[in-house]
Scaffold this active site. Structure first.
Site, PDB file in Angstrom:
ATOM      1  N   ARG A  28       4.712  -1.257   1.134  1.00  0.00           N
ATOM      2  CA  ARG A  28       4.558  -2.534   1.837  1.00  0.00           C
ATOM      3  C   ARG A  28       4.193  -2.298   3.302  1.00  0.00           C
ATOM      4  NH1 ARG A  28       5.544  -6.440  -1.689  1.00  0.00           N
ATOM      5  NH2 ARG A  28       7.133  -6.050  -3.279  1.00  0.00           N
ATOM      6  N   ASP A  29       3.252  -3.108   3.795  1.00  0.00           N
ATOM      7  CA  ASP A  29       2.868  -3.035   5.204  1.00  0.00           C
ATOM      8  C   ASP A  29       4.053  -3.456   6.065  1.00  0.00           C
ATOM      9  OD1 ASP A  29      -0.144  -3.085   6.779  1.00  0.00           O
ATOM     10  OD2 ASP A  29       1.591  -3.884   7.858  1.00  0.00           O
ATOM     11  N   ILE A  30       4.274  -2.736   7.148  1.00  0.00           N
ATOM     12  CA  ILE A  30       5.442  -2.987   8.003  1.00  0.00           C
ATOM     13  C   ILE A  30       5.277  -4.282   8.809  1.00  0.00           C
ATOM     14  CG2 ILE A  30       4.723  -1.728  10.100  1.00  0.00           C
ATOM     15  CD1 ILE A  30       7.513  -0.335   9.962  1.00  0.00           C
ATOM     16  N   ASN A  86     -10.702  -1.262   6.430  1.00  0.00           N
ATOM     17  CA  ASN A  86     -11.213  -1.223   7.799  1.00  0.00           C
ATOM     18  C   ASN A  86     -11.675   0.193   8.118  1.00  0.00           C
ATOM     19  OD1 ASN A  86     -10.460  -3.937   8.211  1.00  0.00           O
ATOM     20  ND2 ASN A  86      -8.384  -3.328   8.749  1.00  0.00           N
ATOM     21  N   VAL A  95      -4.879   3.029  11.852  1.00  0.00           N
ATOM     22  CA  VAL A  95      -4.288   4.254  11.299  1.00  0.00           C
ATOM     23  C   VAL A  95      -5.418   5.018  10.615  1.00  0.00           C
ATOM     24  CG1 VAL A  95      -2.618   5.234   9.689  1.00  0.00           C
ATOM     25  CG2 VAL A  95      -2.023   3.173  10.978  1.00  0.00           C
ATOM     26  N   HIS A  99      -6.867   3.727   3.879  1.00  0.00           N
ATOM     27  CA  HIS A  99      -5.923   2.841   3.210  1.00  0.00           C
ATOM     28  C   HIS A  99      -6.616   1.549   2.809  1.00  0.00           C
ATOM     29  CE1 HIS A  99      -5.656   2.220   7.570  1.00  0.00           C
ATOM     30  NE2 HIS A  99      -5.466   0.936   7.306  1.00  0.00           N
ATOM     31  N   HIS A 101      -5.956  -2.353   1.946  1.00  0.00           N
ATOM     32  CA  HIS A 101      -4.993  -3.453   2.092  1.00  0.00           C
ATOM     33  C   HIS A 101      -5.103  -4.366   0.873  1.00  0.00           C
ATOM     34  CE1 HIS A 101      -4.319  -3.128   6.610  1.00  0.00           C
ATOM     35  NE2 HIS A 101      -5.466  -2.500   6.516  1.00  0.00           N
TER      36      HIS A 101
HETATM   37  P1  AMP Z   1      -5.532  -0.795   9.837  1.00  0.00           P
HETATM   38  O1  AMP Z   1      -5.539  -1.704  11.029  1.00  0.00           O
HETATM   39  O2  AMP Z   1      -6.526  -1.184   8.778  1.00  0.00           O
HETATM   40  O3  AMP Z   1      -5.652   0.663  10.225  1.00  0.00           O
HETATM   41  O4  AMP Z   1      -4.127  -0.988   9.138  1.00  0.00           O
HETATM   42  C1  AMP Z   1      -3.016  -0.216   9.448  1.00  0.00           C
HETATM   43  C2  AMP Z   1      -1.831  -0.940   8.870  1.00  0.00           C
HETATM   44  O5  AMP Z   1      -0.743  -0.044   8.808  1.00  0.00           O
HETATM   45  C3  AMP Z   1      -1.378  -2.145   9.688  1.00  0.00           C
HETATM   46  O6  AMP Z   1      -1.448  -3.314   8.881  1.00  0.00           O
HETATM   47  C4  AMP Z   1       0.056  -1.788  10.083  1.00  0.00           C
HETATM   48  O7  AMP Z   1       0.912  -2.911  10.079  1.00  0.00           O
HETATM   49  C5  AMP Z   1       0.433  -0.782   9.015  1.00  0.00           C
HETATM   50  N1  AMP Z   1       1.475   0.164   9.373  1.00  0.00           N
HETATM   51  C6  AMP Z   1       1.563   0.892  10.518  1.00  0.00           C
HETATM   52  N2  AMP Z   1       2.651   1.689  10.483  1.00  0.00           N
HETATM   53  C7  AMP Z   1       3.268   1.466   9.292  1.00  0.00           C
HETATM   54  C8  AMP Z   1       4.438   1.983   8.655  1.00  0.00           C
HETATM   55  N3  AMP Z   1       5.217   2.913   9.246  1.00  0.00           N
HETATM   56  N4  AMP Z   1       4.770   1.519   7.432  1.00  0.00           N
HETATM   57  C9  AMP Z   1       4.000   0.584   6.832  1.00  0.00           C
HETATM   58  N5  AMP Z   1       2.871   0.066   7.363  1.00  0.00           N
HETATM   59  C10 AMP Z   1       2.513   0.492   8.582  1.00  0.00           C
END
Ligand code: AMP
Ligand code: ZN
Length: 106
Positions: A28-30, A86, A95, A99, A101
Protein backbone atom coordinates in the site's frame (compact mmCIF):
# COMPACT_ATOMS: atom_id res chain seq x y z
CA UNK A 1 21.44 -1.17 -1.31
CA UNK A 2 20.21 2.35 -0.48
CA UNK A 3 17.06 2.27 -2.63
CA UNK A 4 13.86 2.47 -0.52
CA UNK A 5 11.83 0.12 -2.72
CA UNK A 6 14.70 -2.40 -2.93
CA UNK A 7 14.62 -2.41 0.87
CA UNK A 8 10.85 -2.98 0.92
CA UNK A 9 11.11 -5.82 -1.66
CA UNK A 10 13.85 -7.42 0.44
CA UNK A 11 11.74 -7.17 3.61
CA UNK A 12 14.22 -4.85 5.32
CA UNK A 13 11.89 -1.83 5.47
CA UNK A 14 8.34 -2.23 6.77
CA UNK A 15 5.40 -1.83 4.38
CA UNK A 16 1.84 -3.14 4.13
CA UNK A 17 2.77 -5.97 1.77
CA UNK A 18 -0.20 -7.43 -0.11
CA UNK A 19 1.66 -9.75 -2.47
CA UNK A 20 5.21 -11.03 -2.95
CA UNK A 21 6.71 -13.62 -5.27
CA UNK A 22 10.02 -14.22 -7.05
CA UNK A 23 9.49 -11.32 -9.46
CA UNK A 24 7.31 -8.66 -7.85
CA UNK A 25 6.17 -7.13 -4.55
CA UNK A 26 2.95 -5.14 -3.98
CA UNK A 27 2.29 -2.87 -1.00
CA UNK A 28 0.00 0.00 0.00
CA UNK A 29 1.16 3.52 -0.84
CA UNK A 30 2.08 5.41 2.33
CA UNK A 31 0.29 8.57 1.06
CA UNK A 32 -2.78 7.19 -0.72
CA UNK A 33 -4.25 9.35 -3.49
CA UNK A 34 -7.43 7.22 -3.70
CA UNK A 35 -9.32 4.83 -1.37
CA UNK A 36 -7.22 2.02 -2.84
CA UNK A 37 -3.63 3.00 -3.75
CA UNK A 38 -1.21 0.12 -4.20
CA UNK A 39 2.31 0.09 -5.66
CA UNK A 40 3.52 -2.94 -7.62
CA UNK A 41 7.29 -3.13 -8.07
CA UNK A 42 9.86 -5.51 -9.57
CA UNK A 43 12.04 -7.06 -6.84
CA UNK A 44 15.03 -6.32 -9.07
CA UNK A 45 16.11 -2.69 -9.20
CA UNK A 46 15.23 -0.81 -12.39
CA UNK A 47 15.28 3.00 -12.32
CA UNK A 48 12.02 3.28 -14.25
CA UNK A 49 10.21 2.29 -17.43
CA UNK A 50 13.07 3.78 -19.47
CA UNK A 51 15.30 0.99 -18.13
CA UNK A 52 13.09 -1.78 -19.56
CA UNK A 53 14.34 -4.03 -22.35
CA UNK A 54 12.73 -6.85 -24.35
CA UNK A 55 14.12 -9.41 -21.90
CA UNK A 56 11.95 -7.92 -19.16
CA UNK A 57 8.76 -9.18 -20.84
CA UNK A 58 7.99 -11.81 -18.12
CA UNK A 59 8.58 -9.19 -15.42
CA UNK A 60 6.24 -6.72 -17.14
CA UNK A 61 3.58 -9.40 -17.42
CA UNK A 62 3.96 -10.14 -13.71
CA UNK A 63 3.57 -6.44 -12.80
CA UNK A 64 0.33 -6.11 -14.76
CA UNK A 65 -1.22 -9.47 -13.84
CA UNK A 66 -0.45 -8.77 -10.17
CA UNK A 67 -2.18 -5.39 -10.56
CA UNK A 68 -5.31 -6.93 -12.08
CA UNK A 69 -5.43 -9.69 -9.44
CA UNK A 70 -5.13 -7.11 -6.66
CA UNK A 71 -7.77 -4.90 -8.31
CA UNK A 72 -10.16 -7.85 -8.19
CA UNK A 73 -9.16 -8.64 -4.58
CA UNK A 74 -9.81 -4.99 -3.60
CA UNK A 75 -13.27 -5.07 -5.22
CA UNK A 76 -12.35 -2.67 -8.04
CA UNK A 77 -12.84 -4.92 -11.06
CA UNK A 78 -16.51 -4.07 -11.68
CA UNK A 79 -16.22 -0.28 -11.60
CA UNK A 80 -12.66 0.03 -12.92
CA UNK A 81 -9.37 1.54 -11.81
CA UNK A 82 -6.28 3.40 -13.00
CA UNK A 83 -2.79 2.04 -13.59
CA UNK A 84 -0.15 4.79 -13.62
CA UNK A 85 3.57 4.74 -14.41
CA UNK A 86 5.55 7.95 -13.86
CA UNK A 87 8.88 8.22 -15.68
CA UNK A 88 11.47 10.83 -14.68
CA UNK A 89 11.16 14.06 -12.72
CA UNK A 90 8.92 15.84 -15.23
CA UNK A 91 6.77 12.70 -15.33
CA UNK A 92 6.15 12.99 -11.59
CA UNK A 93 8.50 10.19 -10.56
CA UNK A 94 9.85 10.68 -7.03
CA UNK A 95 11.13 7.17 -6.21
CA UNK A 96 13.59 5.95 -8.84
CA UNK A 97 12.73 2.25 -8.63
CA UNK A 98 10.15 1.23 -11.24
CA UNK A 99 6.65 1.05 -9.76
CA UNK A 100 3.12 0.69 -11.11
CA UNK A 101 0.41 2.62 -9.22
CA UNK A 102 -2.98 0.90 -8.87
CA UNK A 103 -5.62 3.52 -7.97
CA UNK A 104 -9.33 2.93 -7.45
CA UNK A 105 -12.38 3.36 -5.35
CA UNK A 106 -13.53 6.83 -6.36
P1 AMP B 1 6.12 8.35 -7.85
O1 AMP B 1 5.80 9.80 -7.58
O2 AMP B 1 5.44 7.81 -9.07
O3 AMP B 1 7.61 8.08 -7.85
O4 AMP B 1 5.48 7.53 -6.66
C1 AMP B 1 6.18 7.23 -5.49
C2 AMP B 1 5.14 6.80 -4.49
O5 AMP B 1 5.80 6.12 -3.44
C3 AMP B 1 4.35 7.94 -3.87
O6 AMP B 1 2.97 7.76 -4.15
C4 AMP B 1 4.67 7.83 -2.38
O7 AMP B 1 3.55 8.14 -1.57
C5 AMP B 1 5.08 6.38 -2.26
N1 AMP B 1 5.96 6.06 -1.14
C6 AMP B 1 7.08 6.73 -0.77
N2 AMP B 1 7.66 6.12 0.29
C7 AMP B 1 6.88 5.05 0.60
C8 AMP B 1 6.94 4.02 1.59
N3 AMP B 1 7.94 3.97 2.50
N4 AMP B 1 5.97 3.08 1.61
C9 AMP B 1 4.97 3.13 0.70
N5 AMP B 1 4.86 4.05 -0.27
C10 AMP B 1 5.80 5.01 -0.32
ZN1 ZN C 1 15.52 -0.21 -6.01
Amino acid sequence: MSCLFCQIAAGNTPAQILYHDDLVTAFRDIHPQAPTHILIIPNQHLDGVAALAAGHAPLLAALFTTATHLATQEGLAANGYRLVLNQGRDGGQSVFHLHLHLLGGR
